[in-house]
Enzyme design. Structure first.
Site, PDB file in Angstrom:
ATOM      1  N   ASP A 164       0.871  -1.294   0.124  1.00  0.00           N
ATOM      2  CA  ASP A 164      -0.083  -0.048   0.063  1.00  0.00           C
ATOM      3  C   ASP A 164       0.747   1.226   0.092  1.00  0.00           C
ATOM      4  OD1 ASP A 164      -2.216  -1.858   0.292  1.00  0.00           O
ATOM      5  OD2 ASP A 164      -2.516  -1.111   2.534  1.00  0.00           O
TER       6      ASP A 164
HETATM    7  P1  NAP Z   1       1.068  -3.891   3.039  1.00  0.00           P
HETATM    8  O1  NAP Z   1       0.234  -2.935   2.149  1.00  0.00           O
HETATM    9  O2  NAP Z   1       0.403  -4.632   4.312  1.00  0.00           O
HETATM   10  O3  NAP Z   1       1.439  -5.120   2.204  1.00  0.00           O
HETATM   11  C1  NAP Z   1       2.668  -6.155   2.620  1.00  0.00           C
HETATM   12  C2  NAP Z   1       2.808  -7.064   1.514  1.00  0.00           C
HETATM   13  O4  NAP Z   1       3.888  -7.967   2.311  1.00  0.00           O
HETATM   14  C3  NAP Z   1       1.624  -7.984   0.962  1.00  0.00           C
HETATM   15  O5  NAP Z   1       1.314  -7.409  -0.176  1.00  0.00           O
HETATM   16  C4  NAP Z   1       2.393  -9.396   1.011  1.00  0.00           C
HETATM   17  O6  NAP Z   1       2.191  -9.862  -0.408  1.00  0.00           O
HETATM   18  C5  NAP Z   1       3.699  -9.157   1.440  1.00  0.00           C
HETATM   19  N1  NAP Z   1       4.419 -10.221   2.056  1.00  0.00           N
HETATM   20  C6  NAP Z   1       3.827 -10.743   3.204  1.00  0.00           C
HETATM   21  N2  NAP Z   1       4.402 -11.775   3.816  1.00  0.00           N
HETATM   22  C7  NAP Z   1       5.705 -11.853   2.969  1.00  0.00           C
HETATM   23  C8  NAP Z   1       6.599 -12.426   3.197  1.00  0.00           C
HETATM   24  N3  NAP Z   1       7.067 -13.467   4.119  1.00  0.00           N
HETATM   25  N4  NAP Z   1       7.902 -12.073   2.351  1.00  0.00           N
HETATM   26  C9  NAP Z   1       7.568 -11.259   1.305  1.00  0.00           C
HETATM   27  N5  NAP Z   1       6.569 -10.607   1.323  1.00  0.00           N
HETATM   28  C10 NAP Z   1       5.624 -10.938   2.201  1.00  0.00           C
HETATM   29  O7  NAP Z   1       2.346  -3.494   3.720  1.00  0.00           O
HETATM   30  P2  NAP Z   1       2.933  -1.962   3.634  1.00  0.00           P
HETATM   31  O8  NAP Z   1       3.031  -1.341   2.295  1.00  0.00           O
HETATM   32  O9  NAP Z   1       4.031  -1.789   4.908  1.00  0.00           O
HETATM   33  O10 NAP Z   1       1.362  -0.830   4.216  1.00  0.00           O
HETATM   34  C11 NAP Z   1       1.202  -0.906   5.481  1.00  0.00           C
HETATM   35  C12 NAP Z   1      -0.526  -0.923   5.616  1.00  0.00           C
HETATM   36  O11 NAP Z   1      -0.724  -0.884   7.091  1.00  0.00           O
HETATM   37  C13 NAP Z   1      -0.817   0.715   5.109  1.00  0.00           C
HETATM   38  O12 NAP Z   1      -1.992   0.366   4.423  1.00  0.00           O
HETATM   39  C14 NAP Z   1      -1.195   1.152   6.446  1.00  0.00           C
HETATM   40  O13 NAP Z   1      -2.077   2.184   6.298  1.00  0.00           O
HETATM   41  C15 NAP Z   1      -1.676   0.096   7.244  1.00  0.00           C
HETATM   42  N6  NAP Z   1      -1.401   0.468   8.697  1.00  0.00           N
HETATM   43  C16 NAP Z   1      -0.128   0.728   9.028  1.00  0.00           C
HETATM   44  C17 NAP Z   1      -0.085   0.980  10.606  1.00  0.00           C
HETATM   45  C18 NAP Z   1       1.223   1.429  11.017  1.00  0.00           C
HETATM   46  O14 NAP Z   1       1.124   2.074  12.071  1.00  0.00           O
HETATM   47  N7  NAP Z   1       2.123   1.073  10.610  1.00  0.00           N
HETATM   48  C19 NAP Z   1      -1.248   1.092  11.236  1.00  0.00           C
HETATM   49  C20 NAP Z   1      -2.581   0.938  10.614  1.00  0.00           C
HETATM   50  C21 NAP Z   1      -2.389   0.352   9.379  1.00  0.00           C
HETATM   51  P3  NAP Z   1       2.053 -11.346  -0.594  1.00  0.00           P
HETATM   52  O15 NAP Z   1       1.113 -11.832   0.166  1.00  0.00           O
HETATM   53  O16 NAP Z   1       2.123 -11.679  -2.087  1.00  0.00           O
HETATM   54  O17 NAP Z   1       3.648 -11.919   0.029  1.00  0.00           O
END
Ligand code: NAP
Length: 471
Positions: free
Chosen positions: A392
């Site tokens: 994301d």
């Molecule tokens: P993300 O959008 O959740 O994407 C994570 C990606 O990691 C997935 O597409 C997944 O694809 C891949 N993945 C999972 N396990 C894996 C593994 N073992 N090896 C390699 N890839 C793996 O992560 P992000 O870009 O860090 O975004 C964070 C999201 O969380 C945002 O939408 C944000 O708004 C939300 N959020 C964050 C917080 C905070 O405080 N940080 C709080 C609330 C919400 P595959 O399944 O294809 O591997």
């Protein structure tokens, strides 16, 4: 001068409260940077121990065994679970501990209100009753709400409970609780109204959290954290305890700022988090083209030829626990005279500072870790961006697709890099549950593998390249 323990102990306790307050504030200030955060936590912890011990000086050591039993009941499980918890389960743990804080504030309110309700007890000042009621209400909501948040994040409760008129029902329950609170204040302090007031407040915490999706939970937990702080501060006023007032106010203020920052970084207004759905709901525009897979050896040769590399870690790196391997890969690249930087999005991962904590754990130096605002201008001149487990936070739809649920969220401009290698296991979506146009871009290659395994293969590929074994 009277030097008896009865006179000296309360004075010493007040002085200890003052020192504890300074330690809380300095501790929280230190938590602002990963370099000093560990020291900050220890400092604030020492402040908390000091304040706890000092309280015996204020109140006297009555009911000592009950108190020690209570302390043991809190400390032992917290110590064990704190030691064992996986980094990816940290938000759940924070939710649970936060709920305990709210519950403690509510319990103080309950004990005080029940005490005032006993026949013959003098009526305290109106301000004390008002703050006892408000603190108890907020603390109760924070406790039951945090427990539901924990259950949702932990997967114990995997559903969002929605029904027509839900907001109306929720506000009716809150309103009824407030009516009983007002009766305690204006009509008289009666045990039955105390009980009804609490039952409804606890129920409201559950009802308001049930419809919120797991996706929004970290923001909700931060909000409950701020509320717990406020509740503790109010109950501190009721008990006339300075340490509680200061600690509560600091947590309330810090929690409010954190909630605002997280909501802003996710482009979610707090009202949106509380009253509307997120993720999966928006019909994002279809993406044309296909994802182009790449083998690890070919990806390694791209890196071998690049001069500047930006690594973008995300939640998947945490799942794979690949931070050590990614740092090892970075060291291999740096040893070959390449510029390597890490780009951190404020909400990458599942909790604030998630990526910073992981990279610090792996030993990545802070001077190559950059924030989104700092690094975004560098992507157009970057030879290769490596996206590991991020989705994301690098999704260009946030800037281009008005129908996307993440539209308006600031993102890392990876799409502008000359070449991009995306490491993920398959075609899984991220937190928001939507497709990512970056993965279909002409200059993006998909290295489908677990994060750790991919990093290992890239390291091996680079080494093979040195000995002329690459492509
Ligand atoms: P993300 O959008 O959740 O994407 C994570 C990606 O990691 C997935 O597409 C997944 O694809 C891949 N993945 C999972 N396990 C894996 C593994 N073992 N090896 C390699 N890839 C793996 O992560 P992000 O870009 O860090 O975004 C964070 C999201 O969380 C945002 O939408 C944000 O708004 C939300 N959020 C964050 C917080 C905070 O405080 N940080 C709080 C609330 C919400 P595959 O399944 O294809 O591997």
């Amino acid at each position: 001068m009277d030097f008896s323990p009865q006179t000296l102990l309360p004075i010493m306790a007040k002085a200890a409260y003052f020192i504890a307050a300074v330690l809380f504030i300095l501790g929280i200030k230190r938590m602002a940077s990963p370099v000093t955060a560990r020291k900050g936590i220890i400092q604030a912890g020492i402040g908390m121990v000091l304040a706890t011990v000092a309280t015996f000086g204020v109140t006297g050591a009555h009911n000592i065994w009950w108190i020690l039993g209570g302390l043991a009941l809190g400390i032992i499980p917290a110590w064990i679970s704190g030691k064992r918890v996986a980094m990816t389960s940290m938000p759940q743990m924070v939710a649970l501990y936060n709920g305990m804080g709210g519950g403690s504030a509510a319990a103080i309110g309950a004990v005080e209100l029940l005490k005032y309700s006993t026949p013959g007890h003098p009526r305290p000042a109106t301000s004390v009753i008002v703050l006892a009621i408000i603190g108890a209400l907020i603390g109760s909501v924070s406790m039951t709400g945090s427990i539901i948040a924990w259950a949702k994040l932990d997967g114990v409760l995997d559903k969002r409970f929605n029904f027509a008129g839900q907001n109306f029902v929720n506000f009716a329950v809150l309103g009824a609780s407030l009516v009983f609170g007002a009766m305690l204040l204006f009509v008289g302090l009666e045990v039955r109204w105390v009980v009804q007031f609490f039952s409804l407040a606890l129920l409201f915490g559950i009802l308001m959290t049930l419809p919120i999706g797991g996706a929004d939970m970290p923001v909700v937990i931060s909000l409950f954290n701020a509320l717990t702080g406020l509740a503790v501060g109010f109950e501190g006023y009721v008990l006339q305890n300075e340490a509680l007032i200061i600690a509560g106010t600091v947590v309330g203020a810090a929690g409010t700022l954190l909630t605002q920052l997280m909501a802003k970084a996710m482009n979610r207004p707090i009202s949106g988090v509380l009253f509307t759905k997120f993720g999966g709901g928006g019909a994002a525009t279809e993406i044309a083209g296909s994802q182009k897979p790449i083998e690890a050896d070919d990806a390694a040769s791209l890196l071998y030829m690049a001069d500047s590399i930006i690594i973008v870690p995300g939640y998947g790196m945490a799942v794979a626990q690949a931070q050590h391997k990614i740092w090892e890969l970075s060291k291999q690249l740096i040893a070959r005279d390449k510029s390597v930087k890490f780009a951190i999005h404020p909400v990458a991962g599942r909790m604030p500072g998630h990526m910073n904590v992981l990279l610090a754990e792996a030993g990545v130096p802070y001077d190559i870790i950059t924030d989104m605002d700092e690094i975004n201008a560098e992507f157009p001149t970057c030879d290769v961006a490596i996206v590991i487990g991020a989705n994301d936070v690098v999704n260009p739809a946030a800037k281009t697709d008005k129908s996307s649920p993440i539209y308006g969220m600031p993102i890392l401009d990876v799409v502008k890099a000359k070449q991009t290698i995306v490491i993920k296991r398959g075609k899984g979506t991220g937190f928001a549950g939507i497709e990512n146009a970056l993965f279909y871009a002409d200059n993006t290659k998909m290295l489908f593998a677990d994060g750790q395994e991919a990093a290992n293969k890239l390291i091996a590929g680079l080494k093979a390249m040195d000995s002329g074994g690459g492509h």
